[in-house]
Design an enzyme around this catalytic site. Structure first.
Site, short mmCIF file in Angstrom:
data_model
loop_
_atom_site.label_atom_id
_atom_site.label_comp_id
_atom_site.label_asym_id
_atom_site.label_seq_id
_atom_site.Cartn_x
_atom_site.Cartn_y
_atom_site.Cartn_z
N ASP A 201 38.74 173.96 -12.99
CA ASP A 201 39.55 175.11 -12.59
C ASP A 201 40.48 175.60 -13.71
O ASP A 201 40.70 176.81 -13.87
CB ASP A 201 40.35 174.77 -11.32
CG ASP A 201 41.17 173.50 -11.47
OD1 ASP A 201 40.68 172.54 -12.09
OD2 ASP A 201 42.31 173.47 -11.00
N ARG B 119 28.73 165.77 -19.54
CA ARG B 119 29.72 166.72 -19.07
C ARG B 119 30.24 167.63 -20.18
O ARG B 119 30.50 168.81 -19.96
CB ARG B 119 30.94 165.97 -18.52
CG ARG B 119 30.76 165.18 -17.31
CD ARG B 119 32.10 164.61 -16.93
NE ARG B 119 33.11 165.65 -16.82
CZ ARG B 119 33.24 166.45 -15.79
NH1 ARG B 119 32.46 166.32 -14.75
NH2 ARG B 119 34.17 167.39 -15.78
N ARG C 190 36.90 165.57 -11.51
CA ARG C 190 36.88 166.30 -12.78
C ARG C 190 36.51 167.78 -12.63
O ARG C 190 35.47 168.23 -13.14
CB ARG C 190 35.97 165.59 -13.78
CG ARG C 190 36.39 164.16 -14.00
CD ARG C 190 35.56 163.46 -15.01
NE ARG C 190 35.99 163.70 -16.37
CZ ARG C 190 35.47 163.08 -17.43
NH1 ARG C 190 34.50 162.21 -17.27
NH2 ARG C 190 35.91 163.32 -18.64
N PRO C 191 37.34 168.56 -11.95
CA PRO C 191 37.05 169.98 -11.81
C PRO C 191 37.25 170.76 -13.11
O PRO C 191 37.75 170.19 -14.09
CB PRO C 191 38.08 170.44 -10.76
CG PRO C 191 39.21 169.47 -10.88
CD PRO C 191 38.61 168.16 -11.33
N ARG D 126 26.33 155.76 -25.23
CA ARG D 126 26.93 157.10 -25.26
C ARG D 126 28.11 157.15 -26.24
O ARG D 126 28.41 158.19 -26.79
CB ARG D 126 27.45 157.49 -23.87
CG ARG D 126 26.38 157.83 -22.87
CD ARG D 126 27.03 158.40 -21.62
NE ARG D 126 28.09 159.31 -22.00
CZ ARG D 126 29.31 159.32 -21.46
NH1 ARG D 126 29.61 158.52 -20.47
NH2 ARG D 126 30.21 160.18 -21.87
N CYS E 210 32.06 162.76 -11.55
CA CYS E 210 31.37 161.64 -12.19
C CYS E 210 32.02 160.36 -11.70
O CYS E 210 32.92 160.39 -10.86
CB CYS E 210 31.42 161.74 -13.71
SG CYS E 210 33.02 161.43 -14.39
N LYS F 170 33.53 160.40 -31.21
CA LYS F 170 32.67 161.16 -30.30
C LYS F 170 33.41 162.36 -29.70
O LYS F 170 32.90 163.47 -29.68
CB LYS F 170 32.18 160.24 -29.17
CG LYS F 170 31.58 160.96 -27.99
CD LYS F 170 31.13 160.01 -26.91
CE LYS F 170 32.17 159.67 -25.87
NZ LYS F 170 32.44 160.72 -24.87
N ASN F 171 34.63 162.11 -29.22
CA ASN F 171 35.35 163.17 -28.51
C ASN F 171 35.87 164.27 -29.43
O ASN F 171 36.31 165.31 -28.97
CB ASN F 171 36.51 162.59 -27.68
CG ASN F 171 35.99 161.87 -26.45
OD1 ASN F 171 34.79 161.90 -26.16
ND2 ASN F 171 36.89 161.22 -25.72
N ILE G 10 45.54 159.39 -14.95
CA ILE G 10 44.72 160.54 -15.37
C ILE G 10 43.54 160.76 -14.43
O ILE G 10 43.28 161.89 -14.01
CB ILE G 10 44.19 160.35 -16.82
CG1 ILE G 10 45.32 159.98 -17.78
CG2 ILE G 10 43.43 161.59 -17.29
CD1 ILE G 10 46.28 161.06 -18.13
N ASP H 220 41.20 156.10 -21.79
CA ASP H 220 39.94 155.57 -22.30
C ASP H 220 40.07 154.14 -22.86
O ASP H 220 39.07 153.55 -23.26
CB ASP H 220 39.36 156.50 -23.38
CG ASP H 220 38.76 157.76 -22.77
OD1 ASP H 220 38.66 157.85 -21.54
OD2 ASP H 220 38.39 158.68 -23.55
C1 UD1 Z 1 38.53 164.09 -22.12
C2 UD1 Z 1 37.72 163.01 -22.79
C3 UD1 Z 1 37.74 161.74 -21.94
C4 UD1 Z 1 39.18 161.33 -21.64
C5 UD1 Z 1 39.96 162.49 -21.05
C6 UD1 Z 1 41.44 162.19 -20.88
C7 UD1 Z 1 36.01 164.19 -24.03
C8 UD1 Z 1 34.58 164.57 -24.15
N1 UD1 Z 1 36.35 163.47 -22.95
O1 UD1 Z 1 37.89 164.39 -20.88
O2 UD1 Z 1 37.08 160.71 -22.68
O3 UD1 Z 1 39.17 160.27 -20.72
O4 UD1 Z 1 39.87 163.64 -21.91
O5 UD1 Z 1 42.01 161.81 -22.07
O6 UD1 Z 1 36.82 164.48 -24.89
N2 UD1 Z 1 41.47 168.47 -14.70
C9 UD1 Z 1 41.59 169.39 -13.66
N3 UD1 Z 1 41.10 170.66 -13.87
C10 UD1 Z 1 40.53 171.04 -15.06
C11 UD1 Z 1 40.42 170.09 -16.10
C12 UD1 Z 1 40.91 168.81 -15.88
O7 UD1 Z 1 42.11 169.09 -12.59
O8 UD1 Z 1 40.10 172.20 -15.18
C13 UD1 Z 1 41.98 167.10 -14.48
C14 UD1 Z 1 40.87 166.04 -14.59
O9 UD1 Z 1 40.16 165.89 -13.36
C15 UD1 Z 1 41.67 164.80 -14.96
C16 UD1 Z 1 42.78 165.37 -15.83
O10 UD1 Z 1 42.86 166.77 -15.53
O11 UD1 Z 1 42.22 164.23 -13.82
C17 UD1 Z 1 42.55 165.21 -17.32
O12 UD1 Z 1 41.25 165.68 -17.63
P1 UD1 Z 1 40.85 166.25 -19.07
O13 UD1 Z 1 41.96 165.99 -20.05
O14 UD1 Z 1 40.39 167.64 -18.92
O15 UD1 Z 1 39.62 165.30 -19.42
P2 UD1 Z 1 38.25 165.73 -20.09
O16 UD1 Z 1 38.48 166.80 -21.10
O17 UD1 Z 1 37.22 165.90 -19.04
#
Ligand code: UD1
Length: 432
Positions: A132, A100, A129-130, A407, A124, A22-23, A336, A314
């Site tokens: 930025d 998302r 999950r920002p 999902r 969520c 999926k990812n 994470i 995950d």
């Molecule tokens: C993806 C996966 C999710 C997995 C996660 C971590 C998909 C669709 N989802 O989620 O299943 O659990 O990777 O392996 O592939 N963060 C910030 N700012 C940002 C982006 C992220 O602070 O702009 C933080 C997040 O809040 C979190 C951490 O960085 O604490 C890691 O998030 P991220 O790797 O971006 O996860 P996703 O891509 O949302």
């Protein structure tokens, strides 16, 4: 809402076919927006998140065709995506709030059309999950970004410009989004501290097949030389390592033996090592992983989630459930996401012994038995942890809110039934 009923106590044995990831599929679908030619994705999992992403792309103007297909004798889907001309550059709230990962349209739309309006996904169940890191990186490439009325308005005057970006934190989503923007940017982009998850490698390889110039795949430094256009391709989605890891735990927790067909061991090194350290026998063949816990006495093991190649967040909930059936105490540390122990209160209702410390760690002590109960989880992987607990619990467990499982786990009951589980889906209208 559908429910799943499980009668615990069966030893699971047999083979499970692992679906496409999926990812990986979600950003691959969005990468099709980068070309006006057809991108065909094979080995696609049949999941509600994929349907949701397809609806979003159709709304943007993508023509999608769906075909039944077979991979190694197992039914899968193939989808073809063609975005000859765009109808809309808006990803509305109603789509993004349901999924998302809709934010993956941002990089491609900005790169190809110079504009995108994306509803902010918000937080969520597992954390804030920002976005930025996505946004500051795109700004560094020349995009003008404003946030108002819950929307991100992103615009670029001509092509985005290649630049040197050092991500302030490791983010899967930001790495994919910025990578998709950089392939059509002017000049060279260097992404440092990039996430190294196998799904990003899958995306980068497909982009290269479409004519992109990406180097450093699988490392934390990606170098991208922008090109002016990309062409179509046919790509097979990699196997889902999280699905494989989840069923590996199903074998271990029931002290059974499951062969995970099509699973890729190189994407699961840490979880497989943890299983071995706990006392499970693991073997690898050309196209499968065999997880054999028959007659095994399992001991607890500490785990800590980290970006790839570390232990995946995950799989944290599923392994936490497994620790309940092992001897001794295990410490589970989540680094994470800030709110990823939502399965614990439900497991406690089944007789678990778990102490959560703050938001980051939990001490799990093995118990003699779990007992079945009605439970519900607030996210996808936590729901699977409850299914796992149900597989070993005495009596009946009912897992509510099955839409979370739909999902991310294709044909869940079918796959578990196929290896001997006593599991059934109760449709919404069949019972209360
Ligand atoms: C993806 C996966 C999710 C997995 C996660 C971590 C998909 C669709 N989802 O989620 O299943 O659990 O990777 O392996 O592939 N963060 C910030 N700012 C940002 C982006 C992220 O602070 O702009 C933080 C997040 O809040 C979190 C951490 O960085 O604490 C890691 O998030 P991220 O790797 O971006 O996860 P996703 O891509 O949302």
């Amino acid at each position: 809402m559908d429910k799943i009923k499980i009668h615990g106590g069966r030893v699971l044995e047999g083979k499970i076919f692992i679906s496409g990831a999926k990812n990986a599929a979600l950003p691959l679908i969005c990468a099709s927006l980068l070309t006006d030619e057809t991108v065909t994705l094979t080995n696609m999992p049949m999941l509600s998140d994929i349907k949701a992403m397809n609806l979003l792309l159709e709304q943007l103007g993508t023509q999608i065709s769906e075909f039944d297909d077979f991979v190694d004798g197992h039914a899968t889907k193939t989808y073809s995506y063609r975005t000859k001309s765009i109808k809309s550059l808006v990803a509305p709230y109603d789509y993004v709030r349901k999924m998302r990962a809709s934010y993956y349209v941002l990089g491609p739309l900005l790169a190809r059309y110079g504009k995108c309006e994306l509803s902010l996904p918000g937080g969520c169940a597992i954390g804030a999950r920002p976005m930025d890191i996505h946004l500051s990186s795109l700004e560094k490439m020349g995009a003008k970004i404003e946030i108002r009325n819950g929307y991100i308005y992103a615009e670029s005057d001509g092509r985005l410009k290649g630049t040197h970006i050092i991500f302030p934190g490791v983010s899967v989503g930001a790495t994919c989004n910025v990578l998709m923007a950089a392939v059509l940017a002017e000049g060279r982009t260097v992404l440092e501290n990039a996430a190294k998850e196998p799904e990003i490698g899958d995306l980068a390889r497909m982009l290269n097949d479409m004519g992109a110039k990406i180097e450093g795949i699988g490392t934390s430094v990606l170098t991208i030389d922008g090109v002016s256009s990309l062409h179509g391709t046919v790509h097979k989605v990699i196997a889902d390592r999280i699905e494989a890891g989840s069923y590996a735990v199903a074998a271990a927790i029931t002290r059974g033996r499951i062969e995970l067909i099509n699973a890729r061991p190189e994407t699961l090194r840490q979880p497989l090592q943890v299983l071995k350290d706990m006392g499970v026998r693991i073997a690898e063949t050309d196209n499968s992983i065999i997880v054999d816990a028959k007659g095994c006495h399992l001991v607890g093991k500490d785990i800590m989630t980290e970006p790839f190649p570390g232990f995946p967040t995950d799989l944290q909930a599923q392994f936490l459930a497994l620790m309940l059936t092992a001897d001794g105490a295990s410490m589970v540390t989540e680094t994470i996401f800030e709110n990823r122990f939502m399965h614990v209160p439900e497991l406690l209702r089944m007789g678990a012994n778990i102490n959560v410390h703050g938001h980051a760690s939990a001490i799990v002590r093995g118990v003699k038995k779990l007992s079945g109960a009605p439970v519900m989880a607030t996210d996808l992987r936590a729901s699977f942890a409850l299914v796992l607990a149900g597989l070993v619990a005495e009596g009946e467990t009912t897992v509510n809110r099955v839409y979370h499982l739909d999902r991310g786990y294709e044909k869940l009951e079918e796959k578990l039934k196929g290896v001997g589980a006593d599991i059934v889906r109760i449709k919404n209208d069949e019972e209360d």
